[in-house]
Design a protein around this motif. Structure first.
Motif, PDB file in Angstrom:
ATOM      1  N   LEU A 179       0.820  -1.326   0.010  1.00 40.76           N
ATOM      2  CA  LEU A 179      -0.025  -0.025  -0.003  1.00 40.76           C
ATOM      3  C   LEU A 179       0.722   1.051  -0.144  1.00 40.76           C
ATOM      4  CD1 LEU A 179      -3.110   1.141   0.241  1.00 40.76           C
ATOM      5  CD2 LEU A 179      -2.401   1.228   2.793  1.00 40.76           C
ATOM      6  N   ARG A 180       0.720   2.233  -0.843  1.00 44.73           N
ATOM      7  CA  ARG A 180       1.520   3.410  -0.963  1.00 44.73           C
ATOM      8  C   ARG A 180       0.509   4.589  -0.327  1.00 44.73           C
ATOM      9  NH1 ARG A 180       5.924   4.421  -4.145  1.00 44.73           N
ATOM     10  NH2 ARG A 180       5.324   2.704  -5.153  1.00 44.73           N
ATOM     11  N   GLY A 181       1.325   5.398   0.498  1.00 51.09           N
ATOM     12  CA  GLY A 181       0.972   6.657   0.871  1.00 51.09           C
ATOM     13  C   GLY A 181       2.072   7.838   1.224  1.00 51.09           C
ATOM     14  N   GLU A 182       1.568   8.762   1.882  1.00 47.49           N
ATOM     15  CA  GLU A 182       2.468   9.840   1.897  1.00 47.49           C
ATOM     16  C   GLU A 182       2.952   9.695   3.696  1.00 47.49           C
ATOM     17  OE1 GLU A 182       0.481  13.545   1.402  1.00 47.49           O
ATOM     18  OE2 GLU A 182       1.186  13.639  -0.710  1.00 47.49           O
ATOM     19  N   VAL A 183       4.179  10.244   3.664  1.00 45.07           N
ATOM     20  CA  VAL A 183       4.983   9.907   4.997  1.00 45.07           C
ATOM     21  C   VAL A 183       5.716  11.055   4.952  1.00 45.07           C
ATOM     22  CG1 VAL A 183       6.520   8.588   6.395  1.00 45.07           C
ATOM     23  CG2 VAL A 183       4.968   7.391   4.966  1.00 45.07           C
ATOM     24  N   PRO A 184       5.770  11.786   6.348  1.00 43.87           N
ATOM     25  CA  PRO A 184       6.778  13.103   6.273  1.00 43.87           C
ATOM     26  C   PRO A 184       8.005  12.703   6.221  1.00 43.87           C
ATOM     27  CG  PRO A 184       4.856  13.000   8.157  1.00 43.87           C
ATOM     28  CD  PRO A 184       4.794  11.509   7.458  1.00 43.87           C
ATOM     29  N   GLU A 185       8.900  13.508   5.938  1.00 41.14           N
ATOM     30  CA  GLU A 185      10.278  13.460   5.848  1.00 41.14           C
ATOM     31  C   GLU A 185      10.882  13.727   7.253  1.00 41.14           C
ATOM     32  OE1 GLU A 185      12.427  14.321   1.973  1.00 41.14           O
ATOM     33  OE2 GLU A 185      10.706  15.582   1.804  1.00 41.14           O
ATOM     34  N   THR A 186      10.323  14.296   7.988  1.00 48.21           N
ATOM     35  CA  THR A 186      10.937  14.544   9.346  1.00 48.21           C
ATOM     36  C   THR A 186      10.387  13.538  10.287  1.00 48.21           C
ATOM     37  OG1 THR A 186       8.723  16.170   9.830  1.00 48.21           O
ATOM     38  CG2 THR A 186      10.801  17.283   8.890  1.00 48.21           C
ATOM     39  N   ASP A 187      11.214  13.616  11.432  1.00 50.16           N
ATOM     40  CA  ASP A 187      10.839  12.580  12.628  1.00 50.16           C
ATOM     41  C   ASP A 187       9.487  12.749  13.003  1.00 50.16           C
ATOM     42  OD1 ASP A 187      11.661  10.469  14.139  1.00 50.16           O
ATOM     43  OD2 ASP A 187      11.724  11.583  15.709  1.00 50.16           O
ATOM     44  N   TYR A 188       8.796  11.708  13.390  1.00 47.29           N
ATOM     45  CA  TYR A 188       7.318  11.922  14.038  1.00 47.29           C
ATOM     46  C   TYR A 188       6.927  10.504  14.652  1.00 47.29           C
ATOM     47  CZ  TYR A 188       5.147   9.169  10.325  1.00 47.29           C
ATOM     48  OH  TYR A 188       4.894   8.170   9.482  1.00 47.29           O
ATOM     49  N   LEU A 189       5.993  10.852  15.678  1.00 40.19           N
ATOM     50  CA  LEU A 189       5.320   9.619  16.259  1.00 40.19           C
ATOM     51  C   LEU A 189       4.140   9.694  16.166  1.00 40.19           C
ATOM     52  CD1 LEU A 189       7.680   9.625  19.670  1.00 40.19           C
ATOM     53  CD2 LEU A 189       8.106   8.351  17.651  1.00 40.19           C
ATOM     54  N   VAL A 190       3.303   8.470  16.141  1.00 39.75           N
ATOM     55  CA  VAL A 190       1.928   8.199  16.521  1.00 39.75           C
ATOM     56  C   VAL A 190       1.515   7.469  17.584  1.00 39.75           C
ATOM     57  CG1 VAL A 190       0.062   7.097  15.169  1.00 39.75           C
ATOM     58  CG2 VAL A 190       1.707   8.040  13.830  1.00 39.75           C
ATOM     59  N   CYS A 191       0.646   8.227  18.366  1.00 41.43           N
ATOM     60  CA  CYS A 191       0.313   7.702  19.673  1.00 41.43           C
ATOM     61  C   CYS A 191      -0.265   6.323  19.758  1.00 41.43           C
ATOM     62  CB  CYS A 191      -0.728   8.701  20.365  1.00 41.43           C
ATOM     63  SG  CYS A 191      -1.487   8.184  21.885  1.00 41.43           S
ATOM     64  N   LEU A 192       0.342   5.329  20.453  1.00 42.98           N
ATOM     65  CA  LEU A 192       0.042   4.158  20.680  1.00 42.98           C
ATOM     66  C   LEU A 192      -1.557   3.843  21.256  1.00 42.98           C
ATOM     67  CD1 LEU A 192       3.419   2.683  21.871  1.00 42.98           C
ATOM     68  CD2 LEU A 192       2.225   2.477  19.663  1.00 42.98           C
ATOM     69  N   GLU A 193      -2.024   4.555  21.855  1.00 45.95           N
ATOM     70  CA  GLU A 193      -3.314   4.419  22.487  1.00 45.95           C
ATOM     71  C   GLU A 193      -4.604   5.302  21.847  1.00 45.95           C
ATOM     72  OE1 GLU A 193      -2.367   5.064  26.599  1.00 45.95           O
ATOM     73  OE2 GLU A 193      -0.670   3.605  26.607  1.00 45.95           O
ATOM     74  N   LYS A 194      -4.286   5.960  20.816  1.00 44.01           N
ATOM     75  CA  LYS A 194      -5.251   6.894  20.302  1.00 44.01           C
ATOM     76  C   LYS A 194      -5.827   6.358  18.996  1.00 44.01           C
ATOM     77  CE  LYS A 194      -7.183  11.047  20.508  1.00 44.01           C
ATOM     78  NZ  LYS A 194      -8.429  11.436  21.447  1.00 44.01           N
ATOM     79  N   ALA A 195      -7.181   6.367  18.720  1.00 45.18           N
ATOM     80  CA  ALA A 195      -7.907   6.037  17.566  1.00 45.18           C
ATOM     81  C   ALA A 195      -7.735   7.067  16.520  1.00 45.18           C
ATOM     82  CB  ALA A 195      -9.267   5.790  17.554  1.00 45.18           C
ATOM     83  N   GLU A 196      -8.077   6.931  15.222  1.00 45.93           N
ATOM     84  CA  GLU A 196      -8.106   7.947  14.290  1.00 45.93           C
ATOM     85  C   GLU A 196      -9.325   8.088  13.658  1.00 45.93           C
ATOM     86  OE1 GLU A 196      -6.340   9.007   9.872  1.00 45.93           O
ATOM     87  OE2 GLU A 196      -5.703   7.357  10.744  1.00 45.93           O
ATOM     88  N   VAL A 197     -10.096   9.446  13.470  1.00 46.64           N
ATOM     89  CA  VAL A 197     -11.005   9.667  13.189  1.00 46.64           C
ATOM     90  C   VAL A 197     -10.914   9.952  11.568  1.00 46.64           C
ATOM     91  CG1 VAL A 197     -13.257  11.246  12.931  1.00 46.64           C
ATOM     92  CG2 VAL A 197     -12.246  10.609  14.999  1.00 46.64           C
ATOM     93  N   VAL A 198     -11.113   8.989  10.604  1.00 44.79           N
ATOM     94  CA  VAL A 198     -10.802   8.719   9.251  1.00 44.79           C
ATOM     95  C   VAL A 198     -11.638   9.878   8.621  1.00 44.79           C
ATOM     96  CG1 VAL A 198     -10.457   7.391   7.167  1.00 44.79           C
ATOM     97  CG2 VAL A 198      -9.762   6.559   9.485  1.00 44.79           C
TER      98      VAL A 198
END
Length: 325
Positions: A179-198
């Motif tokens: 699956l292809r998608g956009e990813v930031p070039e800078t360092d980042y984290l995604v919260c392990l305990e949070k859902a995403e409202v798509v």
């Protein structure tokens, strides 16, 4: 932003964390010179050497136990399961050791450990290679569980999981690696305990995760064309569940549809339904509907395999029926 395949995003996350912290290492079958079954560790051995890219024997119970011991001494192991179904051989080590050692040692030991690898129903991989282990590990105390679904959250979640002090089971779907998608070039984290409202909506809350996120989004195009306005939430964190985000949505839409690839009996959906009924019953205007995989071993036949898991047309039909109540 750069365009990456999901397996490339995972590779980038591992590379960055191994470069940042010399205590991070990878172990598993064929992770070294071969580069991993899905090339997540391709060429890493040239950069980090054979001790930080540890090729193991075909013995999941042994090398998972070794990773837990390494974590107890202060290292940060990432265990790659060639297929998540094989990790059933290490269930004792994951449940009795990784999940409980911090408690049973009186806080003297931590197990900062990530166990990751491909799972889910692929394309004609047969029953033993089509396992969904999220419901197996969900009741185990002390474990966190996340399921990535896009290159963006795959990279951010894996980096966060490696830095986490708890043992994390990291679910990747075998059919999402390309699956292809956009990813930031800078360092980042995604919260392990949070859902995403798509997707924001007002008619119904659709809760899903992993590959089913994309089935739901496909179904949503049809639903919107037919005049419905679904709210779509990717759970991401399977343990703990983000009941805050879920509750806010339920209070807005008053109707809930759960879409999962897990089995119906004892699956993630069963836990979700129980939690929503317990905490948000007064806001519901209709029974919670759950679409899950059939409670059968996954057939090898492609036609039969497709019949055992939820398809976009099933989501459209269930949503229309739920919204009519």
């Amino acid at each position: 932003m750069v365009q990456l395949l999901l397996h490339e995003a995972l590779r980038q996350a591992l590379d960055e964390e191994m470069e940042r912290d010399p205590k991070v290492l990878v172990m598993g079958e064929d992770v070294g010179h071969y580069g991993g079954s899905y090339k997540v560790t391709k060429d890493f051995y040239k950069k980090y050497g054979d001790l930080r890219l540890l090729d193991t024997p075909i013995a999941e119970n042994s090398f998972t136990g070794m990773a837990i011991g390494a974590a107890m001494t202060g290292l940060r192991p990432v265990v790659e399961g060639m297929n998540m179904g094989f990790l059933l051989l290490a269930f004792n080590q994951i449940a009795n050791n990784a999940g409980m050692l911090h408690y049973t040692s009186g806080g003297n030991f931590k197990t900062p450990l990530v166990i990751r690898g491909p799972g889910g129903v692929g394309r004609q991989l047969g029953a033993e290679h089509s396992q969904r282990l999220e419901s197996y590990f969900q009741p185990v105390p002390g474990l966190q569980m996340v399921a990535c679904s896009t290159p963006y959250n795959a990279k951010g979640l894996l980096k966060a999981a490696i830095r986490c002090e708890n043992p994390v089971i990291f679910f990747e779907h075998v059919l999402l690696y390309n699956l292809r998608g956009e990813v930031p070039e800078t360092d980042y984290l995604v919260c392990l305990e949070k859902a995403e409202v798509v997707r924001q909506g007002k008619d119904v809350t659709i809760l899903t995760y992993s590959r089913m996120r994309h089935h739901v989004l496909q179904a949503a195009k049809t639903l919107v064309d037919r005049g419905y306005d679904p709210e779509i939430i990717d759970l991401i964190s399977l343990k703990p569940l983000d009941m805050g985000t879920i509750g806010e949505s339920v209070k807005k839409t008053h109707k809930v549809l759960v879409v999962e690839e897990c089995m119906r009996t004892g699956g993630i959906g069963a836990t979700l339904r129980a939690s929503i009924m317990e905490h948000f019953f007064d806001w519901l205007d209709a029974p919670i509907v759950c679409l899950s995989s059939q409670d059968v071993p996954t057939p090898y036949s492609g036609i039969l395999e497709e019949m055992t898991i939820v398809q976009p047309k099933d989501i459209v039909e269930a949503t229309e029926q739920l919204c009519s109540l």
